[in-house]
Design an enzyme around this catalytic site. Structure first.
Site, PDB file in Angstrom:
ATOM      1  N   ARG A 113      -7.824   3.009   4.618  1.00 16.70           N
ATOM      2  CA  ARG A 113      -6.820   2.575   5.358  1.00 16.70           C
ATOM      3  C   ARG A 113      -6.711   1.576   6.463  1.00 16.70           C
ATOM      4  O   ARG A 113      -5.869   0.685   5.970  1.00 16.70           O
ATOM      5  CB  ARG A 113      -5.191   3.410   5.774  1.00 16.70           C
ATOM      6  CG  ARG A 113      -4.882   4.674   4.224  1.00 16.70           C
ATOM      7  CD  ARG A 113      -3.621   4.871   4.544  1.00 16.70           C
ATOM      8  NE  ARG A 113      -2.221   4.282   4.773  1.00 16.70           N
ATOM      9  CZ  ARG A 113      -2.252   3.899   6.273  1.00 16.70           C
ATOM     10  NH1 ARG A 113      -2.156   3.965   7.128  1.00 16.70           N
ATOM     11  NH2 ARG A 113      -1.122   3.030   5.510  1.00 16.70           N
ATOM     12  N   GLY A 115       9.197   6.333   0.189  1.00 17.12           N
ATOM     13  CA  GLY A 115       8.410   5.597   1.491  1.00 17.12           C
ATOM     14  C   GLY A 115       8.796   5.525   2.904  1.00 17.12           C
ATOM     15  O   GLY A 115       8.286   5.102   3.718  1.00 17.12           O
ATOM     16  N   CYS A 159     -21.981  -0.783   3.917  1.00 11.89           N
ATOM     17  CA  CYS A 159     -22.639  -1.972   4.042  1.00 11.89           C
ATOM     18  C   CYS A 159     -21.455  -3.392   3.834  1.00 11.89           C
ATOM     19  O   CYS A 159     -21.590  -3.735   3.386  1.00 11.89           O
ATOM     20  CB  CYS A 159     -24.421  -2.829   3.927  1.00 11.89           C
ATOM     21  SG  CYS A 159     -25.141  -1.182   4.131  1.00 11.89           S
ATOM     22  N   GLU A 164      11.185  10.466  -3.881  1.00  8.83           N
ATOM     23  CA  GLU A 164       9.956  11.079  -3.575  1.00  8.83           C
ATOM     24  C   GLU A 164       9.091  10.674  -3.041  1.00  8.83           C
ATOM     25  O   GLU A 164       8.226   9.694  -2.084  1.00  8.83           O
ATOM     26  CB  GLU A 164       9.635   9.406  -5.384  1.00  8.83           C
ATOM     27  CG  GLU A 164      10.563   9.875  -6.344  1.00  8.83           C
ATOM     28  CD  GLU A 164      10.112   8.083  -6.652  1.00  8.83           C
ATOM     29  OE1 GLU A 164       9.441   7.305  -6.608  1.00  8.83           O
ATOM     30  OE2 GLU A 164      11.335   8.600  -8.056  1.00  8.83           O
ATOM     31  N   PRO A 165       9.674  11.503  -2.706  1.00  2.35           N
ATOM     32  CA  PRO A 165       7.778  11.666  -0.611  1.00  2.35           C
ATOM     33  C   PRO A 165       6.903  11.548  -1.102  1.00  2.35           C
ATOM     34  O   PRO A 165       6.824  12.790  -1.445  1.00  2.35           O
ATOM     35  CB  PRO A 165       8.455  12.288   0.801  1.00  2.35           C
ATOM     36  CG  PRO A 165       9.787  13.518   0.003  1.00  2.35           C
ATOM     37  CD  PRO A 165      10.091  12.699  -1.574  1.00  2.35           C
ATOM     38  N   GLY A 166       6.265  11.080  -0.428  1.00  2.00           N
ATOM     39  CA  GLY A 166       4.777  11.006  -0.544  1.00  2.00           C
ATOM     40  C   GLY A 166       3.316  11.121   0.594  1.00  2.00           C
ATOM     41  O   GLY A 166       4.123  12.398   1.487  1.00  2.00           O
ATOM     42  N   TYR A 188      -3.134   9.433   1.739  1.00  2.00           N
ATOM     43  CA  TYR A 188      -4.076   8.539   1.152  1.00  2.00           C
ATOM     44  C   TYR A 188      -5.163   8.183   1.268  1.00  2.00           C
ATOM     45  O   TYR A 188      -5.143   7.652   1.868  1.00  2.00           O
ATOM     46  CB  TYR A 188      -3.412   7.267   1.178  1.00  2.00           C
ATOM     47  CG  TYR A 188      -2.067   7.136   0.997  1.00  2.00           C
ATOM     48  CD1 TYR A 188      -1.945   7.241  -0.051  1.00  2.00           C
ATOM     49  CD2 TYR A 188      -0.730   6.982   1.514  1.00  2.00           C
ATOM     50  CE1 TYR A 188      -0.234   7.185  -1.312  1.00  2.00           C
ATOM     51  CE2 TYR A 188       0.871   7.274   0.345  1.00  2.00           C
ATOM     52  CZ  TYR A 188       0.679   7.008  -0.341  1.00  2.00           C
ATOM     53  OH  TYR A 188       1.522   6.912  -0.870  1.00  2.00           O
TER      54      TYR A 188
END
Ligand code: LLP
Length: 397
Positions: free
Chosen positions: A301, A231, A331, A262-264, A360
């Protein structure tokens, strides 16, 4: 910023591989990894990279090669982690809806532990482990009811969210598991949400977790490791801030527990950009609109979270500034990258890059409007390497 330093290389990659194109910097990625290691020096911590941020096999291999483990949330990610070289004993498996097939795969592969998110899942795990004749090492994901102060869609640690269980339920689960020969409790976990810029929520949640774990100890349940989730945020256009402020929260307990983080996003976000070309300009009422050849299907995003990712024009961009919306060809009116952006109006064919798209980005891309997913390339000191081919039409039709 690696993008400005590598402008020529980026433009050459765009010429060669076309647009839209995801471009990553190996050097910058290794820098983020080194930053984590430096911040947590002296603490027994396993970094489990959250593959959901970016599961490209070549990037994952680089991350695995630096000693990181993996946090996976599906059978697909578990397979991807194993095939990119993450060691099974460094893989953890989270997620609110693991199927029996996924639990069985995790058990057969002897991963570090399964992060259980409900009582019923724990029962299913016990049943699956008995059927396979395996021991199930598990952790419980606890929802500590701490507000992470982030976008609603990526906040997970508040009561009422679908993630984890509260402390009372977790206590019942650890006690129940103690009587099951197949179940072995190794850790307790929280993950508060994503895009956290302050250590305060981590500190609050960790305090609650410590209290809980010591109450377990009193009843004879001793957990070896504590998992404080991922996070840690990344401001769009910048590298992550130092995670040392999180390390300092757990450092006083370093002798007593081992830790998992748990770094993403913070590992990959700033190392990736999405390159696109300007297709057309037009006006609508008083608005200037620039249509790129990249769209929300390539990078969602801005549309989904209202995230504001800086856009740079690498082809020129000299002259008088105007205000313009930077949009894609899909569209939907929600298909935009920036609204009312102060910029020199791009020329047709200019190469624009969207920053902080390394996390992401590709992993959330889709074939909406039946658009093929982009190619991905890695900038290395020795040159540019194609690390995933652009999808072809036969693949998607
Ligand atoms: N661990 C667990 C259990 C998670 O659910 C997540 C992210 C992470 C670790 C990694 O969090 P990170 O360090 O990347 O913030 N698509 C959204 C983010 C969704 C995050 C979901 N869980 C976005 O683009 O902002």
């Amino acid at each position: 910023m690696w993008v400005n330093k590598n402008k020529k290389k980026i433009l050459r990659a765009v010429e060669k591989f076309g647009t839209p194109l995801y471009i990553y910097s190996e050097e910058n990625l290794l820098k983020q990894i080194a930053e984590y290691k430096k911040a947590f020096r002296g603490i027994d911590v396993l970094f489990c990279y959250a593959l959901k941020a970016n599961s490209n096999r070549h990037l994952c291999s680089l991350i695995a090669g630096r000693g990181f483990g993996a946090d996976v949330v599906s059978g697909g990610e578990l397979r991807a982690a194993l095939s990119s070289g993450f060691r099974p004993e460094k893989i953890i498996f989270s997620g609110v809806g693991k199927t029996e097939e996924e639990l069985a795969l995790a058990l057969r592969k002897n991963i570090f532990f399964i992060n259980v998110e409900s009582f019923e899942e724990l029962e299913k795990l016990d049943e699956t482990a008995s059927r396979l004749g395996k021991r199930a090492d598990f952790s419980i994901r606890i929802n500590p009811d701490v507000d992470p102060h982030t976008h609603n869609y990526i906040a997970t640690g508040k009561s009422g969210s679908k993630f984890g269980v509260d402390f009372e339920e977790a206590s019942r689960m650890y006690s129940w598991a103690r009587k099951r020969v197949r179940l072995n409790a190794v850790s307790a976990h929280f993950h508060l949400g994503s895009q956290l810029f302050s250590p305060v929520p981590y500190r609050k949640a960790f305090k609650k977790l410590l209290k809980f774990v010591s109450s377990l100890e009193k009843s004879g349940i001793n957990l070896k490791s504590l998992d404080i989730g991922g996070g840690w945020g990344v401001k769009e256009g910048l590298d992550m801030g130092s995670p040392a402020v999180i390390a300092e929260i757990i450092r006083p307990y370093a002798g007593k527990y081992s830790f998992i983080m748990e770094p993403g996003r913070s590992v990959t976000a700033s190392s990736g950009i999405l390159a696109a070309r300007a297709l057309y300009r037009k006006t609508s009422g008083k608005r200037n609109i620039v249509i790129l050849d990249a769209a929300m299907n390539d990078f969602i995003r801005p549309s989904l979270y209202g995230a504001s990712h800086p856009v740079l024009n690498l082809s020129g961009g000299k002259g008088k500034k105007v205000r313009a919306d930077i949009a894609g060809p899909v569209c939907e009116s929600g298909d935009f990258f920036l609204k009312d952006f102060k910029t020199v109006l791009p020329e047709r064919g200019d190469v624009l890059v969207i920053l902080s798209a390394g996390a992401y980005g590709y992993s959330m891309s889709s074939n909406y409007n039946l658009r093929p997913k982009p190619a991905e390339v890695l900038l290395k000191k020795s040159g540019v390497r194609l690390i995933r081919k652009r999808q072809s039409y036969p693949e998607i039709i």
